[in-house]
Every structure is written in C-alpha cells, then in structure tokens.
Design a protein around this motif. Structure first.
Motif, PDB file in Angstrom:
ATOM      1  N   HIS A 207       0.779  -1.231   0.015  1.00  0.00           N
ATOM      2  CA  HIS A 207       0.045   0.111  -0.226  1.00  0.00           C
ATOM      3  C   HIS A 207       0.793   1.222   0.079  1.00  0.00           C
ATOM      4  CE1 HIS A 207      -3.830  -2.022   0.816  1.00  0.00           C
ATOM      5  NE2 HIS A 207      -2.883  -3.082   1.422  1.00  0.00           N
ATOM      6  N   MET A 208       0.745   1.966  -1.129  1.00  0.00           N
ATOM      7  CA  MET A 208       1.536   3.381  -1.100  1.00  0.00           C
ATOM      8  C   MET A 208       0.750   4.316  -0.921  1.00  0.00           C
ATOM      9  SD  MET A 208       4.030   1.795  -2.431  1.00  0.00           S
ATOM     10  CE  MET A 208       4.553   0.389  -3.546  1.00  0.00           C
ATOM     11  N   VAL A 209       1.215   5.581  -0.038  1.00  0.00           N
ATOM     12  CA  VAL A 209       0.482   6.586   0.497  1.00  0.00           C
ATOM     13  C   VAL A 209       1.630   7.761   0.227  1.00  0.00           C
ATOM     14  CG1 VAL A 209      -0.951   5.449   1.857  1.00  0.00           C
ATOM     15  CG2 VAL A 209       0.846   5.980   2.765  1.00  0.00           C
ATOM     16  N   ARG A 231       1.687  -7.269  -9.182  1.00  0.00           N
ATOM     17  CA  ARG A 231       1.300  -6.030  -9.623  1.00  0.00           C
ATOM     18  C   ARG A 231      -0.329  -5.718  -9.044  1.00  0.00           C
ATOM     19  NH1 ARG A 231       2.568  -5.025 -15.973  1.00  0.00           N
ATOM     20  NH2 ARG A 231       5.035  -5.386 -15.871  1.00  0.00           N
ATOM     21  N   SER A 232      -0.904  -6.599  -9.263  1.00  0.00           N
ATOM     22  CA  SER A 232      -2.371  -6.772  -8.759  1.00  0.00           C
ATOM     23  C   SER A 232      -2.423  -6.327  -7.143  1.00  0.00           C
ATOM     24  CB  SER A 232      -3.157  -8.120  -9.115  1.00  0.00           C
ATOM     25  OG  SER A 232      -2.530  -9.021  -8.426  1.00  0.00           O
ATOM     26  N   ARG A 233      -1.405  -6.699  -6.428  1.00  0.00           N
ATOM     27  CA  ARG A 233      -1.321  -6.493  -4.976  1.00  0.00           C
ATOM     28  C   ARG A 233      -1.001  -5.158  -4.531  1.00  0.00           C
ATOM     29  NH1 ARG A 233       0.340 -12.663  -2.973  1.00  0.00           N
ATOM     30  NH2 ARG A 233      -1.682 -13.582  -3.592  1.00  0.00           N
ATOM     31  N   ILE A 234      -0.650  -4.253  -5.552  1.00  0.00           N
ATOM     32  CA  ILE A 234      -0.124  -3.099  -5.320  1.00  0.00           C
ATOM     33  C   ILE A 234      -1.135  -1.663  -5.343  1.00  0.00           C
ATOM     34  CG2 ILE A 234       1.684  -0.945  -6.073  1.00  0.00           C
ATOM     35  CD1 ILE A 234       3.494  -3.222  -6.974  1.00  0.00           C
ATOM     36  N   HIS A 235      -1.343  -1.352  -4.217  1.00  0.00           N
ATOM     37  CA  HIS A 235      -2.443  -0.159  -4.229  1.00  0.00           C
ATOM     38  C   HIS A 235      -1.981   1.041  -3.716  1.00  0.00           C
ATOM     39  CE1 HIS A 235      -4.959  -3.896  -3.634  1.00  0.00           C
ATOM     40  NE2 HIS A 235      -4.097  -4.188  -2.684  1.00  0.00           N
ATOM     41  N   MET A 236      -2.347   1.879  -4.611  1.00  0.00           N
ATOM     42  CA  MET A 236      -1.743   3.382  -4.721  1.00  0.00           C
ATOM     43  C   MET A 236      -2.962   4.274  -4.133  1.00  0.00           C
ATOM     44  SD  MET A 236       1.119   3.223  -6.413  1.00  0.00           S
ATOM     45  CE  MET A 236       2.013   2.341  -7.539  1.00  0.00           C
ATOM     46  N   HIS A 237      -2.718   4.717  -2.736  1.00  0.00           N
ATOM     47  CA  HIS A 237      -3.655   5.617  -2.177  1.00  0.00           C
ATOM     48  C   HIS A 237      -3.516   7.010  -2.260  1.00  0.00           C
ATOM     49  CE1 HIS A 237      -5.415   2.034  -0.127  1.00  0.00           C
ATOM     50  NE2 HIS A 237      -4.008   1.588   0.109  1.00  0.00           N
ATOM     51  N   GLY A 238      -2.350   7.497  -2.938  1.00  0.00           N
ATOM     52  CA  GLY A 238      -2.212   8.957  -2.983  1.00  0.00           C
ATOM     53  C   GLY A 238      -2.325   9.641  -1.437  1.00  0.00           C
ATOM     54  N   THR A 239      -2.990  10.880  -1.363  1.00  0.00           N
ATOM     55  CA  THR A 239      -2.931  11.572  -0.354  1.00  0.00           C
ATOM     56  C   THR A 239      -4.307  11.084   0.488  1.00  0.00           C
ATOM     57  OG1 THR A 239      -4.042  13.151  -1.318  1.00  0.00           O
ATOM     58  CG2 THR A 239      -1.697  13.579  -0.988  1.00  0.00           C
ATOM     59  N   MET A 241      -5.773   9.074   2.943  1.00  0.00           N
ATOM     60  CA  MET A 241      -5.418   8.250   4.104  1.00  0.00           C
ATOM     61  C   MET A 241      -6.666   7.398   4.268  1.00  0.00           C
ATOM     62  SD  MET A 241      -2.216   8.947   4.466  1.00  0.00           S
ATOM     63  CE  MET A 241      -2.094   8.049   6.077  1.00  0.00           C
ATOM     64  N   ASN A 242      -7.831   7.966   4.182  1.00  0.00           N
ATOM     65  CA  ASN A 242      -9.350   7.249   4.385  1.00  0.00           C
ATOM     66  C   ASN A 242      -9.251   6.062   3.483  1.00  0.00           C
ATOM     67  OD1 ASN A 242     -10.184   9.158   6.220  1.00  0.00           O
ATOM     68  ND2 ASN A 242     -11.297  10.512   4.661  1.00  0.00           N
ATOM     69  N   SER A 243      -8.537   6.062   2.396  1.00  0.00           N
ATOM     70  CA  SER A 243      -8.566   4.840   1.486  1.00  0.00           C
ATOM     71  C   SER A 243      -7.676   3.660   2.374  1.00  0.00           C
ATOM     72  CB  SER A 243      -7.883   5.183   0.155  1.00  0.00           C
ATOM     73  OG  SER A 243      -7.916   4.167  -0.636  1.00  0.00           O
ATOM     74  N   LEU A 244      -6.493   4.104   2.746  1.00  0.00           N
ATOM     75  CA  LEU A 244      -5.524   3.304   3.528  1.00  0.00           C
ATOM     76  C   LEU A 244      -6.219   2.843   4.697  1.00  0.00           C
ATOM     77  CD1 LEU A 244      -2.599   2.202   3.793  1.00  0.00           C
ATOM     78  CD2 LEU A 244      -2.170   4.173   5.102  1.00  0.00           C
ATOM     79  N   HIS A 245      -6.834   3.742   5.423  1.00  0.00           N
ATOM     80  CA  HIS A 245      -7.579   3.303   6.700  1.00  0.00           C
ATOM     81  C   HIS A 245      -8.538   1.991   6.296  1.00  0.00           C
ATOM     82  CE1 HIS A 245      -6.131   7.269   8.501  1.00  0.00           C
ATOM     83  NE2 HIS A 245      -5.129   6.196   8.318  1.00  0.00           N
ATOM     84  N   ALA A 247      -8.662   0.357   3.965  1.00  0.00           N
ATOM     85  CA  ALA A 247      -8.034  -1.271   3.554  1.00  0.00           C
ATOM     86  C   ALA A 247      -7.479  -1.912   4.614  1.00  0.00           C
ATOM     87  CB  ALA A 247      -6.964  -0.835   2.312  1.00  0.00           C
ATOM     88  N   LEU A 248      -6.863  -1.296   5.528  1.00  0.00           N
ATOM     89  CA  LEU A 248      -6.174  -1.857   6.770  1.00  0.00           C
ATOM     90  C   LEU A 248      -6.941  -1.867   7.989  1.00  0.00           C
ATOM     91  CD1 LEU A 248      -2.444  -1.517   5.354  1.00  0.00           C
ATOM     92  CD2 LEU A 248      -4.026  -3.239   4.975  1.00  0.00           C
ATOM     93  N   GLY A 249      -7.497  -0.860   8.468  1.00  0.00           N
ATOM     94  CA  GLY A 249      -8.140  -0.657   9.568  1.00  0.00           C
ATOM     95  C   GLY A 249      -7.589   0.340  10.346  1.00  0.00           C
ATOM     96  N   LYS A 250      -8.132   1.504  10.726  1.00  0.00           N
ATOM     97  CA  LYS A 250      -7.331   2.781  11.257  1.00  0.00           C
ATOM     98  C   LYS A 250      -6.808   2.374  12.453  1.00  0.00           C
ATOM     99  CE  LYS A 250      -7.864   7.579  12.236  1.00  0.00           C
ATOM    100  NZ  LYS A 250      -8.977   8.826  12.120  1.00  0.00           N
ATOM    101  N   GLU A 251      -7.709   1.501  13.248  1.00  0.00           N
ATOM    102  CA  GLU A 251      -7.489   0.902  14.657  1.00  0.00           C
ATOM    103  C   GLU A 251      -6.015   0.241  14.632  1.00  0.00           C
ATOM    104  OE1 GLU A 251      -9.737  -2.285  12.510  1.00  0.00           O
ATOM    105  OE2 GLU A 251      -9.959   0.079  13.030  1.00  0.00           O
ATOM    106  N   GLY A 252      -5.726  -0.511  13.321  1.00  0.00           N
ATOM    107  CA  GLY A 252      -4.481  -1.197  13.592  1.00  0.00           C
ATOM    108  C   GLY A 252      -3.108  -0.767  13.009  1.00  0.00           C
TER     109      GLY A 252
END
Length: 290
Positions: A207-209, A231-239, A241-245, A247-252
């Motif tokens: 996960h790229m942010v 390549r299919s497992r690479i996720h570009m979130h840019g800026t 951060m909600n997208s990252l959270h 995907a992975l859970g903000k609490e973690g």
C-alpha cells in the motif's frame, strides 16, 4: 534464556490460521509429513546434480515447511523457491556477509522499517516503510535493504506469519527527489527478485500513500520487474488516508499514518531479533550453475 513473546513467535497455529492453512495451502498433518519427505529427497537429488550451489540444510523440518507453505505444498515449486533462495543469497552477499543485529541496530532505531507488534485482522504481519527517514549521511538504501532482509529472516520463523503473510505500507511523506533517486534500477530489481522469487513468505499487499509526483520515476523502473500477480497486489492511495484506513483498519495502524495506535517504538522489534537468533544464509559457494 528469555522467552520470545507470543506476539512475535507463536507456539502453535491458532484454530483460525490452521483452517486457513488447510483451505488455502492444502495443509494437513499427513500432507505436511509427506511433502517434507518428498522435498528433502528432491533437495538431495538437486544437490548431487548441482554441487556448486550450496542449498540450505534439509534436516530441519520447520525450515522446509516455510517453503512448502509459501508454494501451497507444491513440492516442485517449493524446491524451485529453495534454489532461488540459495542463488539470491550467493549472488547478493553484500546483504548477508558479516551482518549482525548490532550492525543494523542504528537503522532499526531510525525506524527503517517499522514492524507492528500486533497483526491485522487477517493475521498478517504489517510492515511500514517511510523512505524519507533515510539520512544519506548515516546510511544508504543498500544498508536499509540489508536491515529489511535481516528483519524478514527473523519474522518468518513465526508459523502464523508463514501462513497469513505480510502487508507492506510505504509512506512517502516528506520524500525528496534526491532521496528517491537513491533507489536505482539495481536496488529496485534486487528487492523485486527477493519478494517474488527468493524468500519463503506470502506477500499479500503493498500500500503506497502520499506519493510525490516524482514517484512515477521509480514506478516506471520497477514495473517491468514485477509479475502480474504482484502488480495486482500494489495499491496506490495517494493522499487519501481514508482509503488506506479502509483497506487495513485505522485501529491497527500507528499514529505516523493517522492510525489509532501509539507512535511506533522500535525497541520491541530489536529485542525480538536479539532473542530470535536469526538464521543467516549458507556460505557463498565457489561458483553457481543456476
């Protein structure tokens, strides 16, 4: 001797992970015993036919299981992975020779990389890399890569991690063009080779942010070295951060990437590696025919 905490090295697979191993990896007690025997035999045959490449010792069942799990108990593919593992380590001796915990300790204390104590909801080990933390006056990307491989060698001893795999978060906050240019083609290819073909682990997502505009330069270099599955497992979130959270859970996640956990402290990882007695690769052979 101090005991390694269960959060780093599990004593047995949890029931949830055991079921995952059975469903996703074709693992059972019977299949494991059979596959270990078959793989050990194939290692012996390969070593006889290719004496110039020194494969890891095959008398350690737990070590062989890492490769079998990484290749879903396909014995031929597990053998190929072991050969790639040995070849990579014989070729890239700069990542292994003379490397000790004390040598890489300053890099780990600089939080390169982060390794979270707790796993994510799917039991995966979460690593966080912030390349802007690199200080070229102290160490270079090769030093960081050396530390990263040392950490992986320690973490993969854990059976839960062998089954559930790794998640990588790369946060490019405050990244500069100068630091990005330090990651040259050789270094990028080296890491791509490691995670795709030369390490017994399941890398489940990257996960790229906060990528800067010039991140596209490194991506253009890296893309040809990546297989479609990776390549299919690479996720570009840019800026976002909600997208990252999401995907992975903000609490973690730690505070450094807007998560709810405290800021990362590398002391626990360093203590784990001290206790883990990380196994290093075999000595470099005189030559390699692989």
């Amino acid at each position: 001797m101090d005991q390694i905490p269960d959060c780093w090295i599990s004593r047995n697979l949890s029931e949830k992970t055991r079921q995952k191993a059975e469903a996703e990896l074709n693992e059972s007690d019977e299949r494991k015993a059979q596959a270990i025997t078959e793989l050990r035999q194939k290692i012996g045959e390969y070593s006889t036919e290719n004496p110039t490449l020194k494969l890891p010792q095959s008398d350690d069942d737990a070590f062989l299981v890492r490769f079998l799990r990484a290749r879903k108990y396909d014995v031929d593919r597990a053998l190929k992975l072991i050969v790639s593992y040995a070849t990579f380590r014989a070729t890239h001796t700069e990542l292994f020779e003379g490397v000790t915990l004390e040598k890489i300790r300053p890099i780990l204390e600089h939080k390169l990389p982060f390794v979270l104590r707790e796993r994510d909801e799917e039991g995966r080990r979460v690593l966080l890399f912030q390349p802007a933390r690199m200080d070229p006056n102290l160490f270079n990307p090769m030093d960081v890569q050396t530390a990263f491989v040392y950490v992986l060698d320690g973490l993969i001893q854990d059976e839960e991690t062998q089954v559930n795999g790794f998640i990588m978060v790369e946060d490019y906050t405050d990244m500069t063009m100068m630091k990005m240019m330090m990651f040259d083609q050789k270094l990028i290819k080296q890491m791509a080779d490691l995670v795709q073909e030369a390490f017994p682990a399941r890398f489940k997502g990257f996960h790229m942010v906060n990528q800067p505009w010039f991140f596209s330069i490194a991506w253009k270099i890296a893309k040809p070295f990546l297989k479609e599955k990776m390549r299919s497992r690479i996720h570009m979130h840019g800026t976002d951060m909600n997208s990252l959270h999401e995907a992975l859970g903000k609490e973690g996640l730690p505070a450094e990437v807007g998560g709810e956990r405290p800021a990362y402290d590398p002391a626990e990882l360093i203590e784990f590696l001290r206790l883990a007695n990380v196994q290093r690769p075999p000595a470099k052979p005189e030559s390699s025919s692989v």
